[in-house]
Write a protein that holds these residues in place. Sequence first.
Motif, short mmCIF file in Angstrom:
data_model
loop_
_atom_site.label_atom_id
_atom_site.label_comp_id
_atom_site.label_asym_id
_atom_site.label_seq_id
_atom_site.Cartn_x
_atom_site.Cartn_y
_atom_site.Cartn_z
N LYS A 17 0.84 -1.19 0.00
CA LYS A 17 0.00 0.00 0.00
C LYS A 17 0.88 1.25 0.00
N THR A 58 5.15 4.11 1.71
CA THR A 58 4.51 2.81 1.52
C THR A 58 4.57 2.05 2.84
N ASP A 59 3.85 0.90 2.89
CA ASP A 59 3.86 0.10 4.12
C ASP A 59 4.89 -1.02 4.04
#
Length: 320
Positions: free
Chosen positions: A278, A303-304
Amino acid sequence: MKKMFSKAVVATLVAGLFAVSSVQAATVYKKDGFTYKIKGDLQIQLRQDPGVDQDMDVEYDDLEIKNSVSYDLDDNMTAFGQLDFGFKDAADDDGQDNPELEEAYIGFGFDKFSVLVGKTDSAADEFGIQGAYEHPLDEDAFDYTGYTDGDDLIKAEADFGAVTVVVAHEIEAESEKSDGNGEFTDIFVGTEFSGIELGLAYQTAEVSDVEFDTYGVSIGYSADMFSVAADYSEVDSDDDADDMTEWNLFASVKVADTTTLGAGYAVQDFDLSDEEIKGWYANVTYKFPSQKNVKVFAEIADTDEDDSDMGYLVGAQIKF
């Protein structure tokens, strides 16, 4: 920002191509049915990408000069050509001192239809929403596979009033003049009405004996003070390691005549690993009221992914 919604409604529904440039291009010479135009995009950023152990540096995106020529052959027919050069790799001092040839093609336009041959973007490059200056993930499934331009490309565009259709085919072109970089065929269909933009794209490609089928759909809506957009795309291939789906959301609001705030969210889902990444971004753009082609901007993104650090950039752009 680049274009906020689908890169659809290409050059004002193909008419821009027949004119051989956009409304921003400067006409250098025009006489006896011949027109020469030049267009530039100069953008410099102070940027640190999101990720692990990224460093801040000066990025050039873009440094482009576009040269366009056209001849009026009769009342309805035009011959046109384009030669574009990019200087960002030379500016980055990565060992390339000379400009890079980015586009080179010749074509003919008749009424609302055109066909060209050469080096340029494919039909699939028209797909997708673009709210980010630097997307934290791939922009979409077509960007992920990378088959969005070609140097042995045949491309046709047609304007049917409310609908624009772009079709392209990259020839395998494996010969003594070319090593061949794969073959693909794609189509993009876009329409715009009442502030709504819709885009559909499909591509079939064969590269190194692997076949890819990539699909995408996008929608956007724009009002006076705000805009929203979304797209979904996926790639299916003979190699499960390449299969992926992605969706993007973007919204912006105009807080003043000169200033726009935007934010976006994206998710990539990889089939083989069942991994989901994500990403998000937020930006602000200021256009100088006396000159709309001069702007400054800033953006943050992340982002993750494990141990990913937030990225950021500030930059300026001048177009002509």
